[in-house]
Design a protein around this motif. Sequence first.
Motif, PDB file in Angstrom:
ATOM      1  N   THR A  92       4.767  -7.029   2.052  1.00  0.00           N
ATOM      2  CA  THR A  92       3.316  -6.881   1.930  1.00  0.00           C
ATOM      3  C   THR A  92       2.957  -5.993   0.751  1.00  0.00           C
ATOM      4  N   CYS A 293     -12.619 -11.119   2.304  1.00  0.00           N
ATOM      5  CA  CYS A 293     -12.241 -10.548   1.009  1.00  0.00           C
ATOM      6  C   CYS A 293     -13.046  -9.284   0.732  1.00  0.00           C
ATOM      7  N   PRO A 300      -2.096  -1.891   1.101  1.00  0.00           N
ATOM      8  CA  PRO A 300      -1.690  -3.036   1.936  1.00  0.00           C
ATOM      9  C   PRO A 300      -0.860  -2.679   3.171  1.00  0.00           C
ATOM     10  N   HIS A 305      -5.655  -2.546   6.554  1.00  0.00           N
ATOM     11  CA  HIS A 305      -5.167  -3.870   6.168  1.00  0.00           C
ATOM     12  C   HIS A 305      -4.576  -4.593   7.368  1.00  0.00           C
ATOM     13  N   CYS A 309      -6.071  -8.114   8.989  1.00  0.00           N
ATOM     14  CA  CYS A 309      -5.201  -9.287   8.931  1.00  0.00           C
ATOM     15  C   CYS A 309      -4.970  -9.955  10.287  1.00  0.00           C
ATOM     16  N   ASP A 314      -2.436 -12.640   4.292  1.00  0.00           N
ATOM     17  CA  ASP A 314      -2.796 -12.060   3.011  1.00  0.00           C
ATOM     18  C   ASP A 314      -2.425 -13.052   1.904  1.00  0.00           C
ATOM     19  N   ARG A 317       0.096 -11.640  -0.591  1.00  0.00           N
ATOM     20  CA  ARG A 317       1.456 -11.623  -0.053  1.00  0.00           C
ATOM     21  C   ARG A 317       2.064 -13.013  -0.084  1.00  0.00           C
ATOM     22  N   ASN A 338      -8.646  -7.260  -1.707  1.00  0.00           N
ATOM     23  CA  ASN A 338      -7.842  -8.256  -1.000  1.00  0.00           C
ATOM     24  C   ASN A 338      -8.584  -9.565  -0.781  1.00  0.00           C
ATOM     25  N   LEU A 340      -7.976 -12.393   2.250  1.00  0.00           N
ATOM     26  CA  LEU A 340      -7.258 -12.830   3.445  1.00  0.00           C
ATOM     27  C   LEU A 340      -7.798 -14.194   3.855  1.00  0.00           C
TER      28      LEU A 340
END
Length: 372
Positions: A92, A293, A300, A305, A309, A314, A317, A338, A340
């Motif tokens: 990650t 986002c 992370p 995070h 998640c 992710d 990732r 991020n 996701l």
Amino acid sequence: MAYMRLWRKFRLFTLAGILWTNVLVILLMAFSALVQYVSPSHFPRLSVFIYAFPILLALNTLFLAFWLILRKFLAALFPIVGMVLCFNSVRTFVPINIPVSPPSNTPSISILSYNVKNFNSCIKQGGESLILQYLRDSGADIICLQEYAFSGNKRKVTSKDIDKYLADWPYRSVAPMNKSSRVKLACFSKFPILSVQSIDYASESNGSVAYEILCGEDTLLVVNNHLESNKLCTHEKEKFEGIIQRKVERRQVLENIMYLARRVAHSNSLRAPQADSVSSFVQRSRHSYKIVCGDFNDIPVSYTHHAMCRGLKDAFRESGIGFGVSFHESGFFFHIDNILVSKSFRSYNCRIERTIKDSDHYPIRCQLVKKP
């Protein structure tokens, strides 16, 4: 002969000490990786330990290189075992993927998230906004912006400038991050925005907004976020820079570290319930296609995070590479922005774009393909 025996004993003792130090680093790294599963709402000071993970990971990598150089392959198993124990966190934190573009015959959705820092305080260079130029040329289908604001001064970025540059995105939503905030969250879309809803949680200057966006025959849930920041003032950032650049006396280093740790722990305790609220909202959604986002203001391998998640993956990732540094200011270099996505999406070529430097953040973007 006596000299040689003494040297061998000294070398053996030294290597044993280094090996035990390596074991200690592995244990601390594993512990720091587990901290992300504990809510800072309950143990705020414990949450600060997660920021030691990158340092401990780097040390363990150096130990691995050290043992391999000395051809001590049995000892090299220790840092390797440490990596395996923390594999999920390592992947990650610094994913390694081969960049792949989506199949040419498959429709994809291009998503871009960017904290624009009020369009660099609405500053123009040569009468133009470099951030707006970048967004216009990005070609993204959906653009989510954080810290969105404009000026009434024609010499700066105005609403007319934004309308001109982003004319190719006919559907848009601009909402305050919360009831008392002048700074806003914005979404510009090439697909129709069906509804807009703010996600309720306690915050003075942050927020999350959910959009239902019609994409073909499917409705996407897109959630744009700006979660609690650490709110370090200029003086406090100077304390951090002083530690990094060794501009403070040794006796002040520990004092500054403890002070900054208390500030970060408090921010973590505020951010955790915000992440929980967003996660609960997303999990309750009936939509199959979900995108979360924005600026999470945490690394992370943090609880933030981890919470965001839940039920998602992710994109960086899954299809990014490297450390993904997206925040760059005052000696701070972190991956805090991020994208996701739900498991119904396959992500391609998620990346941080460093070509635009006019904000204290870099934009993050990727391409998504709906799974059949």
